[in-house]
Scaffold this motif. Structure first.
Motif, PDB file in Angstrom:
ATOM      1  N   ILE A   1      -2.242  -6.189  -4.011  1.00  0.00           N
ATOM      2  CA  ILE A   1      -3.254  -5.123  -3.882  1.00  0.00           C
ATOM      3  C   ILE A   1      -3.745  -4.650  -5.242  1.00  0.00           C
TER       4      ILE A   1
ATOM      5  N   GLY B   1      -5.028   2.714   2.931  1.00  0.00           N
ATOM      6  CA  GLY B   1      -4.725   1.284   3.004  1.00  0.00           C
ATOM      7  C   GLY B   1      -3.672   0.992   4.053  1.00  0.00           C
TER       8      GLY B   1
ATOM      9  N   LYS C   1     -11.684  -7.555   3.399  1.00  0.00           N
ATOM     10  CA  LYS C   1     -10.431  -7.172   4.063  1.00  0.00           C
ATOM     11  C   LYS C   1      -9.921  -8.292   4.960  1.00  0.00           C
TER      12      LYS C   1
ATOM     13  N   TYR D   1       0.836  -1.203   0.000  1.00  0.00           N
ATOM     14  CA  TYR D   1       0.000   0.000   0.000  1.00  0.00           C
ATOM     15  C   TYR D   1       0.873   1.256   0.000  1.00  0.00           C
TER      16      TYR D   1
END
Length: 459
Positions: free
Chosen positions: A457, A92, A243, A84
């Motif tokens: 990601i 993030g 998540k 992130y």
């Protein structure tokens, strides 16, 4: 070969070495400080008798297993945080840190309960001595509460490393170790009118110093309104299926990997216990020295993990591969320097342990010579597994490789030598290093395949 060297040179220009040093040095210092806590306890208690040294050695291994398990969870969070950060996604970064804190705190509370309910059973896994068991239980039941502090500090430290700010957590680790030294001196030997508590005093000192470290670190982060100073709203935001699924797909294999590896280290301690109290006492002396000698390699490995994660997040995949090769080479060269330094310092190091009998000291000296070879053997596997491959998201390979080399080869062969072939303690200790030999081949083969480079990601 020429093309590889040219590509390595091309992708390690500019800020590469500066970034490596900037991240690795604070992490190394933090690792040294963490290892120093165990060393300080052993050093001070070694002025009393070998029973205390053996007891704290076994109890500390149990604490270490839990610490490593929590480290597995924070590593899973750090994998996401680093990517992130590389992708410049600050929300993030904040949310992955909050999720890491939530998971580690839940796990820490469970382990505290285990240490309170089953301390004698845990000690009994590694020693048959009733006296060692009794004193180890005193230490374990108190220091078990420090796992809550370990979870709190570890989750924030992982986030700070990923943001290239490891110096913050290192600063407060320094405060914690200073508090630990002072409180050990006061409580173990009984100063300022307080009773001399021995091993129980060491446990109380460890707990209090960890609480001081947590209060200072969190006070600083929230006082400065740091990016990682998450709120209750952040915690509410992270509680959703997607998540949790992504986080636990990384942290569960990593946690199980760390736990299995740490349990293997405890098993090695139990195997050494079969050679007698003398072998266990020598191992208790060597364990913190071993941790200190590996601190620089751990620093390089963690720095490699951060930089690899950042590069993957930025989608610079060629840089990831060639920088990974350079990390392995650097760690090998550094290990040679560490091994030479350790060999030359073996006498002054052992002079600090004043209560050791001549036979135990001689045995510990043999262990240090073996450890010099072990540092070099562990260099490349440590950097690739702890840093490069895991940061690339290749957590399952790291799990399978560690399980196979340690539990299918290292531990059975060591047990064979100690229990059935009645090898002397120094030979048993040398067998501890066998698993590193197997890891060399597996890790280098995986590195060359490039299959470990995974963007976690990417949408």
């Amino acid at each position: 070969m020429t093309a590889i060297l040219r590509n390595i040179y091309q992708h390690t220009q500019g800020h590469f070495l500066r970034s490596l040093i900037t991240i690795a040095i604070p992490i190394t210092l933090q690792s040294i400080l963490f290892s120093s806590k165990g060393l300080i306890d052993v050093l001070m208690l070694s002025q009393l008798d070998e029973i205390d040294v053996a007891a704290i050695g076994v109890a500390s291994r149990a604490i270490f297993v839990t610490t490593i398990m929590l480290g597995g969870i924070t590593t899973g969070g750090a994998l996401l945080t680093a990517q992130y950060w590389g992708a410049k996604d600050t929300q993030g970064v904040r949310e992955s840190t909050a999720l890491t804190w939530l998971a580690t705190m839940g796990t820490a509370l469970i382990t505290v309960c285990v240490f309170l309910v089953f301390p004698s059973h845990i000690m009994g896994l590694a020693t048959d001595s009733a006296l060692v068991n009794q004193r180890g239980c005193e230490y374990l039941m108190i220091t078990g509460f420090s796992m809550i502090a370990v979870a709190s500090v570890g989750s924030m430290s992982a986030g700070l490393r990923s943001m290239h700010q490891p110096g913050i957590s290192t600063l407060f680790s320094t405060l914690g170790i200073i508090a630990n030294i002072f409180l050990n001196w006061v409580l173990i030997f009984g100063h300022f009118g307080l009773p001399a508590l021995g091993i129980k005093g060491a446990a109380i000192a460890t707990l209090l110093s960890s609480v001081i470290e947590v209060i200072a670190l969190y006070g600083y982060l929230y006082g400065k309104q740091h990016l990682l100073a998450f709120s209750f709203l952040d915690i509410k935001r992270i509680i959703n299926k997607d998540k949790f699924t992504l986080f636990f797909s990384l942290s569960l294999p990593t946690t199980f990997n760390f736990l299995a590896w740490a349990a293997g280290l405890f098993t090695y301690t139990a195997i050494m216990g079969q050679t007698g109290v003398q072998g266990l006492a020598a191992l208790s002396v060597i364990t913190p020295i071993e941790s200190l000698s590996l601190s620089l390699l751990v620093g390089i490995a963690n720095a490699a993990g951060v930089l690899v994660g950042n590069q993957i997040g930025a989608k610079n995949y060629d840089a990831v591969y060639y920088q990974a090769i350079s990390f392995a080479c650097i760690s090998f060269l550094v290990s040679l320097l560490v091994a030479m330094g350790l060999y030359n310092l073996k006498a002054p190091l052992l002079d600090m342990f004043t209560a050791l009998t001549p036979d135990t000291r001689q045995l510990a000296e043999s262990f240090i010579i073996i450890l010099c070879f072990g540092v070099v053997l562990r260099s490349v596997p440590t950097t690739l597994v702890v840093g490069v491959l895991r940061a690339g998201g290749d957590v399952k390979f790291c799990l399978y490789q560690d399980m196979l080399t340690q539990w299918a080869f290292g531990i059975p062969l060591t047990a064979l030598g100690a229990i059935w072939l009645n090898f002397p303690p120094e030979w048993v200790y040398a067998l501890f290093l066998l698993e590193a030999v197997f890891k060399w081949f597996a890790c280098i083969h995986r590195l060359r395949s490039r299959k470990w480079i995974k963007n976690l990601i990417a949408a």
